[in-house]
Enzyme design. Structure first.
Site, PDB file in Angstrom:
ATOM      1  N   ARG A  94     -19.137 112.196  62.294  1.00  0.00           N
ATOM      2  CA  ARG A  94     -18.949 110.963  61.451  1.00  0.00           C
ATOM      3  C   ARG A  94     -17.781 110.992  60.611  1.00  0.00           C
ATOM      4  NH1 ARG A  94     -21.220 108.363  65.314  1.00  0.00           N
ATOM      5  NH2 ARG A  94     -23.375 107.963  65.272  1.00  0.00           N
ATOM      6  N   ASP A 123     -26.087 108.006  58.909  1.00  0.00           N
ATOM      7  CA  ASP A 123     -24.691 107.943  59.566  1.00  0.00           C
ATOM      8  C   ASP A 123     -23.963 106.800  58.521  1.00  0.00           C
ATOM      9  OD1 ASP A 123     -24.636 109.808  61.405  1.00  0.00           O
ATOM     10  OD2 ASP A 123     -25.606 108.602  62.968  1.00  0.00           O
ATOM     11  N   SER A 174     -32.594 105.260  71.012  1.00  0.00           N
ATOM     12  CA  SER A 174     -31.442 105.275  70.398  1.00  0.00           C
ATOM     13  C   SER A 174     -30.707 106.453  70.380  1.00  0.00           C
ATOM     14  CB  SER A 174     -31.706 104.622  68.889  1.00  0.00           C
ATOM     15  OG  SER A 174     -30.554 105.171  68.415  1.00  0.00           O
TER      16      SER A 174
HETATM   17  N1  ARG Z   1     -30.564 112.426  62.818  1.00  0.00           N
HETATM   18  C1  ARG Z   1     -29.411 112.756  63.405  1.00  0.00           C
HETATM   19  C2  ARG Z   1     -28.390 112.705  61.920  1.00  0.00           C
HETATM   20  O1  ARG Z   1     -28.711 112.048  61.194  1.00  0.00           O
HETATM   21  C3  ARG Z   1     -28.866 111.954  64.193  1.00  0.00           C
HETATM   22  C4  ARG Z   1     -28.795 110.308  63.949  1.00  0.00           C
HETATM   23  C5  ARG Z   1     -28.284 109.627  65.215  1.00  0.00           C
HETATM   24  N2  ARG Z   1     -29.243 109.537  66.187  1.00  0.00           N
HETATM   25  C6  ARG Z   1     -29.389 108.558  67.108  1.00  0.00           C
HETATM   26  N3  ARG Z   1     -30.459 109.057  67.808  1.00  0.00           N
HETATM   27  N4  ARG Z   1     -28.735 107.612  67.197  1.00  0.00           N
HETATM   28  O2  ARG Z   1     -27.457 113.507  62.298  1.00  0.00           O
END
Ligand code: ARG
Length: 423
Positions: A94, A123, A174
């Site tokens: 990110r 995120d 997801s």
């Molecule tokens: N829980 C993880 C984080 O906060 C991944 C987040 C995105 N997960 C997803 N399945 N789109 O870094």
């Protein structure tokens, strides 16, 4: 001419619907920016999709090398695992994306950037805070956090506007993927009692289908960075891809994590990170050979701070720089080779060697060649044990409860009591 917004575009339903939404709601012209972080998508198709959805421009940037060099490898050197489990694949990508969004916004003269995050996750924090640090004058828009549409409504919204839906067949989960790992949530995984079904995994084989025979790999490190596989010099991107493939075949790197999100909720995420788990284990093994006890112990504390810093979106901070400086300094002798045995879901370190090793055979051996002076031990023990002896005599042995009880915790045992008569 309309103002411009640069949208982090994945090609999924949300970011596709975001293109007309940003136009309708804010009147912006949308520039779609897609990142190649090693997630192996058909980027040409994604570009076409963005344009069909109404973007005025669709750009793909290959950031794999930068991602490895400036994000993944420093995290590996730190041995960063969030809550001891998650190698932070998504979290690491990110700040890189935030940086690219800010850069492209400048190049294009855009007034805003946008991303597809919802208002419940980590995120959104990482993107928003990244932009706040790098380009605070840019507006940050998160359509999925604002529009209040659920999945079906979003799909209907997109279909009404003739937007092609995901190119790949839709998954009940997801998913976020990059070189360092795959993150999977939603669907049945939201019940923490339910074992993740096999279709939640794609990078790792189930144990029933892994090879019957183990596979050995020699991973070469230089100053804490992996530089070779089985003696062959290998660049970072290739090395990670290879390890994901090989270790994944042996079912290595499945993680089932109930994690604490920054926004206060616990969530369950399934991770697959064959390369990350194999490399972190190997790296730790080499550190065990080349760092002193104090260095290794202190580094463990730094590792947990480092992981929190990444997870919590604090990449662009002086705190990060300070932690990274410590980590870098510790790596100057972390050079050598680690032999791992990949087998049945496990990557076990079975050998290690280093030109800077602190392991001294003549000191450690119980066989001939032993140079450890055992006659020095009694004197050492006299002094080491001295405060223990003094305290035992002055305090512990004088406690009415006896030397091992913790006052206030254990009831005192008195003579004649404590024996229950059988009735
Ligand atoms: N829980 C993880 C984080 O906060 C991944 C987040 C995105 N997960 C997803 N399945 N789109 O870094």
């Amino acid at each position: 001419m309309a103002d411009k917004v640069v949208l982090a575009y994945s090609g999924g339903v949300d970011t596709s619907a975001a293109i007309p939404w940003l136009k309708e709601k804010y009147g912006y012209d949308v520039i779609a920016l897609t990142f190649d972080v090693g997630n192996e998508k058909d980027f040409t198709l994604i570009q076409e999709k963005a344009l069909k959805a109404g973007a005025i421009k669709a750009q793909v940037v290959d950031v794999k090398d930068i991602f490895v060099k400036h994000f993944i490898f420093p995290a590996l050197q730190a041995d960063a695992l969030y809550e001891g489990q998650y190698p932070l694949a998504t979290a690491l990508s990110r700040p890189l994306m935030a940086k690219m969004l800010a850069d492209v916004a400048r190049e294009e003269g855009a007034v805003a950037v946008a991303h597809g995050c919802t208002g419940k996750g980590n995120d959104q924090v990482r993107f928003d805070v990244g932009i706040m640090a790098l380009a605070p004058d840019l507006k940050v828009i998160a359509p999925a956090r604002e529009w209040g549409m659920n999945r079906e409504q979003t799909i209907a919204y997109a279909l009404e506007r003739g937007i092609p839906l995901p190119v790949t067949k839709s998954s009940p989960y997801s998913i976020d993927e990059n070189l360092w790992g795959k993150s999977t949530e939603c669907g049945v995984l939201e019940d923490p009692w339910v074992e993740p079904p096999e279709d939640a995994f794609s990078w790792t084989r189930p144990l029933a289908k892994t090879p019957a025979e183990p596979e050995y790999l020699d991973i070469g490190f230089e100053r804490g960075l992996p530089v070779s596989l089985d003696g062959k010099a290998t660049d970072g991107v290739t090395l990670i891809k290879e390890l994901n493939r090989i270790a994944g075949e042996h079912g290595v790197g499945r993680i089932d994590h109930i994690e604490n999100r920054l926004v206060g909720i616990k969530s369950r995420e399934i991770y697959e990170a064959p390369a990350a788990i194999t490399l972190i284990k190997a790296h730790l093994a080499l550190e065990a050979m080349t760092l002193s006890k104090q260095q290794a112990r202190f580094k463990e504390r730094v590792a947990s701070e480092y992981a929190d810093m990444i997870y919590n979106g604090l990449w662009f901070t002086s705190f990060h720089q300070d932690l990274a400086a410590y980590v870098q300094s510790t790596q100057r002798h972390v050079t050598g080779v680690v032999r791992v045995k990949l087998w049945k879901g496990n990557s076990a370190v079975v050998g290690r060697k280093s030109p800077r090793s602190l392991y001294n055979f003549s000191l450690a051996t119980y066989d001939k060649g032993d140079v450890f002076d055992q006659s020095a031990s009694p004197g050492f023990i006299q002094i080491w044990g001295l405060p223990v002896k003094i305290q035992a005599q002055a305090q512990l042995l004088r406690q009415p409860e006896g030397p091992l009880s913790i006052p206030g915790n254990l009831p005192a045992r008195r003579k004649g009591r404590g024996k229950k008569k059988a009735i």
